[in-house]
Enzyme design. Structure first.
Site, PDB file in Angstrom:
ATOM      1  N   ARG A 104     -16.587  15.760  15.977  1.00 14.38           N
ATOM      2  CA  ARG A 104     -15.215  15.747  16.520  1.00 14.38           C
ATOM      3  C   ARG A 104     -15.352  15.711  18.033  1.00 14.38           C
ATOM      4  NH1 ARG A 104      -9.882  19.164  14.911  1.00 14.38           N
ATOM      5  NH2 ARG A 104     -10.036  17.605  13.259  1.00 14.38           N
ATOM      6  N   HIS A 131      -8.627   9.154  13.293  1.00 14.10           N
ATOM      7  CA  HIS A 131      -8.922  10.342  12.473  1.00 14.10           C
ATOM      8  C   HIS A 131      -9.057   9.890  11.013  1.00 14.10           C
ATOM      9  CE1 HIS A 131      -9.291  14.377  11.275  1.00 14.10           C
ATOM     10  NE2 HIS A 131      -8.098  14.862  11.545  1.00 14.10           N
ATOM     11  N   GLN A 134      -8.806  12.254   7.823  1.00  7.73           N
ATOM     12  CA  GLN A 134      -7.438  12.695   7.554  1.00  7.73           C
ATOM     13  C   GLN A 134      -6.680  11.638   6.753  1.00  7.73           C
ATOM     14  OE1 GLN A 134      -5.734  15.699   8.574  1.00  7.73           O
ATOM     15  NE2 GLN A 134      -4.355  14.854   7.041  1.00  7.73           N
ATOM     16  N   ASP A 226       3.181  14.133  13.280  1.00  9.24           N
ATOM     17  CA  ASP A 226       2.020  14.848  13.844  1.00  9.24           C
ATOM     18  C   ASP A 226       2.487  15.466  15.164  1.00  9.24           C
ATOM     19  OD1 ASP A 226      -0.557  15.737  14.486  1.00  9.24           O
ATOM     20  OD2 ASP A 226      -1.250  13.776  15.179  1.00  9.24           O
ATOM     21  N   CYS A 266      -0.254  16.200   9.179  1.00 10.01           N
ATOM     22  CA  CYS A 266      -1.693  16.464   9.033  1.00 10.01           C
ATOM     23  C   CYS A 266      -2.037  17.913   9.383  1.00 10.01           C
ATOM     24  CB  CYS A 266      -2.483  15.492   9.897  1.00 10.01           C
ATOM     25  SG  CYS A 266      -2.061  15.587  11.643  1.00 10.01           S
ATOM     26  N   ARG A 294      -7.804  17.759   1.792  1.00 11.32           N
ATOM     27  CA  ARG A 294      -8.909  17.517   2.724  1.00 11.32           C
ATOM     28  C   ARG A 294     -10.229  17.875   2.049  1.00 11.32           C
ATOM     29  NH1 ARG A 294      -8.095  17.047   8.264  1.00 11.32           N
ATOM     30  NH2 ARG A 294     -10.219  16.257   8.233  1.00 11.32           N
TER      31      ARG A 294
HETATM   32  N1   CP Z   1      -5.639  17.945  10.370  1.00 13.30           N
HETATM   33  C1   CP Z   1      -6.746  18.382  10.975  1.00 13.30           C
HETATM   34  O1   CP Z   1      -7.677  17.628  11.284  1.00 13.30           O
HETATM   35  O2   CP Z   1      -6.758  19.722  11.194  1.00 13.30           O
HETATM   36  P1   CP Z   1      -7.836  20.518  12.052  1.00 13.30           P
HETATM   37  O3   CP Z   1      -7.630  20.150  13.501  1.00 13.30           O
HETATM   38  O4   CP Z   1      -7.497  21.960  11.789  1.00 13.30           O
HETATM   39  O5   CP Z   1      -9.201  20.155  11.578  1.00 13.30           O
HETATM   40  N1  NVA Z   2      -3.249  14.197  16.915  1.00  9.61           N
HETATM   41  C1  NVA Z   2      -3.758  15.536  16.767  1.00  9.61           C
HETATM   42  C2  NVA Z   2      -4.323  15.717  15.403  1.00  9.61           C
HETATM   43  C3  NVA Z   2      -4.843  17.096  15.103  1.00  9.61           C
HETATM   44  C4  NVA Z   2      -5.476  17.192  13.746  1.00  9.61           C
HETATM   45  C5  NVA Z   2      -4.795  15.793  17.845  1.00  9.61           C
HETATM   46  O1  NVA Z   2      -5.593  14.890  18.153  1.00  9.61           O
HETATM   47  O2  NVA Z   2      -4.810  16.898  18.393  1.00  9.61           O
END
Ligand code: CP
Ligand code: NVA
Length: 309
Positions: A104, A131, A134, A226, A266, A294
């Site tokens: 990440r 992502h 997701q 989101d 999400c 997930r």
């Molecule tokens: N939706 C999602 O990726 O959640 P987290 O940021 O908690 O991993």
């Molecule tokens: N768009 C959000 C998604 C979090 C899971 C971010 O990047 O923070």
């Protein structure tokens, strides 16, 4: 040895999305039946998280355990990356120990750099562009609640961010129509939008960007939102919260979508901003099924990418 396979973008599952969703269904059924399934016995997964995570981290870690393997959580503050070791060298070294890496990252180019130098599969756990894990989960959840995906309609309401980009690609691949309702200036990535439109021409999916949330949700099967302020954009909070207010998913917008539409997010949700309590806790919300999924989708991804199952 077959070439390693990375999951950096939704485009990387273009050829086998249907099979992957079937596999996730199968793994969910096995888990619910208490049937052990351990194709990753003795395998290890490294997980590098530059940003916070609840769902991605926990579902990958628990998923590895359930598949018979082991996951290591690695914070860049503790790795030598934090003291200047390159991403390329980190990729080379981790590849000598583990069977896959979840990353990440703040930047998509860093995920690509890691993948370029790793000899084991790299899975994008979210970056500034996409992502994919997701969205594989989301398509699995839509299929569970609404049946076969081709021809279904999804309305994305809010920021044209990483989740929106991957949804455009994922829905296009699945043959689903998407209408993204975003404020002017917050459109999805132009090159990914163009790719989604190209794919949509082949699969019969119509991909549109509009600037009115009520236009977006007309005749839709799914209303999806989101956060307005993604991780890394905190400096823009005040302006974004002002701009996005008309794009809130509230009772009025969901009523306009119709009583058969499901509501997705999400997570994490900022209740009272992009989604109201009555909607996220209401009868049309499948948000917590989506969060559970997930785990099942991640297990399908892990078994497929790490062991070729
Ligand atoms: N939706 C999602 O990726 O959640 P987290 O940021 O908690 O991993
Ligand atoms: N768009 C959000 C998604 C979090 C899971 C971010 O990047 O923070």
């Amino acid at each position: 040895m077959p070439a390693k396979r990375d999951l950096l973008s939704m485009l990387d599952v273009r050829e086998d999305l249907v099979g992957l969703l079937e596999f996730a269904t199968n793994l969910k059924n096995r888990t619910k039946a208490g049937e052990p399934y351990e194709p990753l016995r003795g395998r290890s997964l490294a997980m590098i998280f530059e940003k916070a995570s609840t769902r991605t981290r926990v579902s990958f870690e628990v998923g590895m355990t359930q598949l018979g393997g082991h996951a290591l959580f690695l914070s860049p503050d503790d790795l030598q990356i934090g003291r200047g070791e390159t991403i390329a060298d980190t990729a080379r070294v981790l590849s000598r120990y583990v069977d896959g890496i979840v990353y990440r990252a703040f930047k998509n180019e860093n995920v690509r750099e890691l993948a370029k130098h790793a000899t084991v599969p790299v899975i994008n756990g979210l970056d500034d562009r996409e992502h994919p894990c997701q969205i594989i989960t989301d398509l699995f959840t839509i299929q569970e609640h609404k049946g076969a995906l081709p021809g279904k309609r999804l309305a994305y309401v809010g920021d044209g961010n990483n989740v929106c980009n991957s949804l455009l690609l994922g829905c296009a691949i699945a043959g689903m129509h998407v209408s993204a309702g975003v404020p002017k200036g917050y459109e999805p990535d132009a090159s990914l939008l163009a790719a989604a439109k190209r794919i949509g021409k082949e699969t019969g999916a119509e991909i549109a960007v509009v600037h009115d949330p009520f236009d977006a949700v007309e005749r839709t099967d799914v209303v999806y939102t989101d956060v307005w302020v993604s991780m890394g954009m905190e400096k823009e909070r005040e302006e974004r919260e002002r701009t996005f207010l008309p794009f809130q998913v509230n009772g009025k917008l969901v009523k306009a979508a119709g009583k058969d539409a499901i509501v997705m997010h999400c997570l994490p949700a900022h209740r009272g901003l992009e989604i109201t309590d009555d909607v996220i806790d209401g009868p049309q919300s499948v948000v917590f099924d989506q969060a559970e999924n997930r785990l099942h989708a991640q297990k399908a991804i892990l078994a497929r990418f790490l062991a070729g199952v």
